[in-house]
Structure formats: C-alpha cells, structure tokens
Design a protein around this motif. Structure first.
Motif, PDB file in Angstrom:
ATOM      1  N   ASP A 162     -11.815 -16.570  14.919  1.00  0.00           N
ATOM      2  CA  ASP A 162      -9.644 -16.758  14.356  1.00  0.00           C
ATOM      3  C   ASP A 162      -9.961 -16.019  13.289  1.00  0.00           C
ATOM      4  O   ASP A 162      -8.974 -15.091  12.704  1.00  0.00           O
ATOM      5  CB  ASP A 162      -9.591 -17.967  13.957  1.00  0.00           C
ATOM      6  N   ALA A 163     -10.738 -16.156  11.822  1.00  0.00           N
ATOM      7  CA  ALA A 163     -10.713 -15.776  10.801  1.00  0.00           C
ATOM      8  C   ALA A 163     -10.512 -14.080  11.047  1.00  0.00           C
ATOM      9  O   ALA A 163      -9.923 -13.265  10.060  1.00  0.00           O
ATOM     10  CB  ALA A 163     -11.881 -15.742   9.354  1.00  0.00           C
ATOM     11  N   VAL A 164     -11.444 -13.445  11.638  1.00  0.00           N
ATOM     12  CA  VAL A 164     -11.563 -12.130  11.492  1.00  0.00           C
ATOM     13  C   VAL A 164      -9.930 -11.687  12.766  1.00  0.00           C
ATOM     14  O   VAL A 164      -9.738 -10.605  11.981  1.00  0.00           O
ATOM     15  CB  VAL A 164     -12.632 -11.388  12.770  1.00  0.00           C
ATOM     16  N   GLU A 165      -9.677 -12.421  13.122  1.00  0.00           N
ATOM     17  CA  GLU A 165      -8.159 -12.066  14.179  1.00  0.00           C
ATOM     18  C   GLU A 165      -7.578 -11.793  13.353  1.00  0.00           C
ATOM     19  O   GLU A 165      -6.511 -11.260  13.355  1.00  0.00           O
ATOM     20  CB  GLU A 165      -8.852 -12.391  15.559  1.00  0.00           C
ATOM     21  N   ALA A 166      -7.139 -12.601  12.727  1.00  0.00           N
ATOM     22  CA  ALA A 166      -6.310 -12.832  11.142  1.00  0.00           C
ATOM     23  C   ALA A 166      -6.068 -11.777   9.853  1.00  0.00           C
ATOM     24  O   ALA A 166      -5.263 -12.271   9.460  1.00  0.00           O
ATOM     25  CB  ALA A 166      -5.969 -14.663  11.195  1.00  0.00           C
ATOM     26  N   GLY A 167      -6.992 -11.860  10.131  1.00  0.00           N
ATOM     27  CA  GLY A 167      -7.413 -10.625   8.153  1.00  0.00           C
ATOM     28  C   GLY A 167      -8.032 -11.162   7.486  1.00  0.00           C
ATOM     29  O   GLY A 167      -7.929 -10.549   6.528  1.00  0.00           O
ATOM     30  N   ALA A 168      -9.005 -12.418   7.573  1.00  0.00           N
ATOM     31  CA  ALA A 168      -9.195 -12.902   6.254  1.00  0.00           C
ATOM     32  C   ALA A 168     -10.369 -12.171   6.282  1.00  0.00           C
ATOM     33  O   ALA A 168     -10.880 -11.829   7.595  1.00  0.00           O
ATOM     34  CB  ALA A 168      -9.734 -14.725   6.977  1.00  0.00           C
ATOM     35  N   PHE A 169     -11.077 -12.449   5.078  1.00  0.00           N
ATOM     36  CA  PHE A 169     -12.168 -11.927   4.350  1.00  0.00           C
ATOM     37  C   PHE A 169     -13.300 -12.190   3.150  1.00  0.00           C
ATOM     38  O   PHE A 169     -13.888 -11.792   3.112  1.00  0.00           O
ATOM     39  CB  PHE A 169     -12.070 -10.437   4.271  1.00  0.00           C
ATOM     40  N   GLY A 170     -12.220 -13.591   3.654  1.00  0.00           N
ATOM     41  CA  GLY A 170     -13.154 -14.227   2.459  1.00  0.00           C
ATOM     42  C   GLY A 170     -12.850 -15.805   2.209  1.00  0.00           C
ATOM     43  O   GLY A 170     -11.888 -16.351   3.270  1.00  0.00           O
ATOM     44  N   SER A 171     -12.884 -16.159   0.843  1.00  0.00           N
ATOM     45  CA  SER A 171     -12.777 -17.683   0.924  1.00  0.00           C
ATOM     46  C   SER A 171     -13.051 -18.352  -0.654  1.00  0.00           C
ATOM     47  O   SER A 171     -13.590 -17.432  -1.577  1.00  0.00           O
ATOM     48  CB  SER A 171     -13.848 -18.855   0.819  1.00  0.00           C
ATOM     49  N   PRO A 172     -11.138 -18.812  -0.852  1.00  0.00           N
ATOM     50  CA  PRO A 172     -10.125 -19.290   0.657  1.00  0.00           C
ATOM     51  C   PRO A 172      -9.236 -17.689   0.580  1.00  0.00           C
ATOM     52  O   PRO A 172      -9.513 -17.380  -0.315  1.00  0.00           O
ATOM     53  CB  PRO A 172      -9.664 -20.352  -0.776  1.00  0.00           C
TER      54      PRO A 172
END
Length: 199
Positions: A162-172
């Motif tokens: 889900d993160a990859v698809e949403a464009g997330a790449f770090g935390s938070p």
C-alpha cells in the motif's frame, strides 16, 4: 470527513518525535486515521532509499545532529543510540495491527508508547513482555500480543505494498485521502494547515 493513512516503522526515531501530534490534528479536524506499520528497510529498497548504516557519512552526521536537536526542540527524551536498536519490528507492528482491529484502546498512545520504549526507555520492543505492557498501558488487552499473528503478518506485508502504491517512501509518512502527502514529523504543521484548507 478526511481520512489519513499513516505509514511508519515502530523503529523510526522520527515517528517517535512526532509524539501524538497526528492524533491531536486528526481530532481537531474530525479526521480518521488508519495506522499502517511496515518494514522500513523493505520500503527503502522498493523506493530508492538507503538504510541509515549504509548512508554516506555526511548524511549520517546530519541525522546525528537532527537526533540531538529535535528532541530538545520538541521536549521529548531520546537516546540517539538506544540499547535495543535495531531490533525486530514485527512483534510490535503485529500488536499495532491487532489492536487497531480489536479497538477499545488509544491507538495514538499505543504507537507512541512502543516508540518511546525503544527511543527513551531502553526497552526491546521485540520482547513479548514489552509489547504486552505497551498494549495494556494504552487500554488494550495485552493478550493481543499473542493473537492474530498470521493476519498481522499478512497486513504487515500488505501495508508495504500500500505504501509503495501510495507514493510513501519514509517514516513517518502521512497520506490524506485527497492524495496530498506529507513526509516527516516536521510536516505535521503542513498537514494541519492542509486539513484546515490553508494549504
């Protein structure tokens, strides 16, 4: 009502430094939050990131300065070299997933309690007793640490996808349901402004 997908690692010092500001912002704007703990090293590998230990010395030095400055700025205790870091993030992540499914407690308190255990209390969040204590302190059944391990593992893997698809790449990393993305605890003010219609 806005909805926020919150992608994070239970080992992230910057997620710890976010404190419970996300929850305060969400409550102020009537927004809902889905907590999506994930394998941050796998996320780095999928999105062009580099694990901290493999970064250029200049980047490592800057991270060390940030981990000295930010806790003082935010009024949060932090040991920049905790005794139990890195450790296995899966048990604490599965507990977060199970607690979210079960309900009945304070999710923000649980997530922050797990992060605080690692970064301020010198506790190993891979240990069952630590996870159970964090669950109980946040108002959840500590038995959630033992239940739902299979579904927790499945959701943990799905959160990465889900993160990859949403464009997330770090935390938070915070993704609003209108597509706006905010990376880092230092972007929470921007998230707040966005939800208020100012950004």
């Amino acid at each position: 009502m806005a909805h926020i997908d919150y992608y994070f690692s239970t080992l992230s010092p910057f997620a710890y430094l976010a404190g419970t500001r996300l929850e305060e912002i969400a409550a102020h704007h009537g927004a809902s939050v889905t907590y999506k703990p994930l394998d941050i090293i796998a996320l780095f590998a999928r999105t062009g990131g580099t694990p901290p230990a493999e970064r250029h010395p200049a980047r490592q030095a800057y991270r060390a300065q940030e981990l000295d400055r930010l806790p003082r700025k935010l009024g949060l205790p932090l040991n920049p070299q905790p005794a139990h870091w890195p450790t296995n993030p899966a048990p604490s992540s599965y507990a977060v997933i199970a607690a979210q499914g079960a309900g009945g407690g304070d999710m923000g308190a649980l997530v922050h309690g797990i992060l605080r255990a690692c970064w301020a209390e010198e506790r190993d969040i891979a240990e069952d007793a630590v996870v159970r204590d964090c669950l109980e302190r946040a108002g959840f059944d500590p038995g959630l640490a033992d239940s739902g391990l299979l579904s927790g593992a499945e959701t943990y893997s799905a959160n990465l996808e889900d993160a990859v698809e949403a464009g997330a790449f770090g935390s938070p990393f915070y993704v609003v349901d209108d597509g706006q993305k905010f990376w880092g605890q230092d972007r929470l003010d921007d998230l707040d402004a966005h939800l208020a219609g100012r950004l």
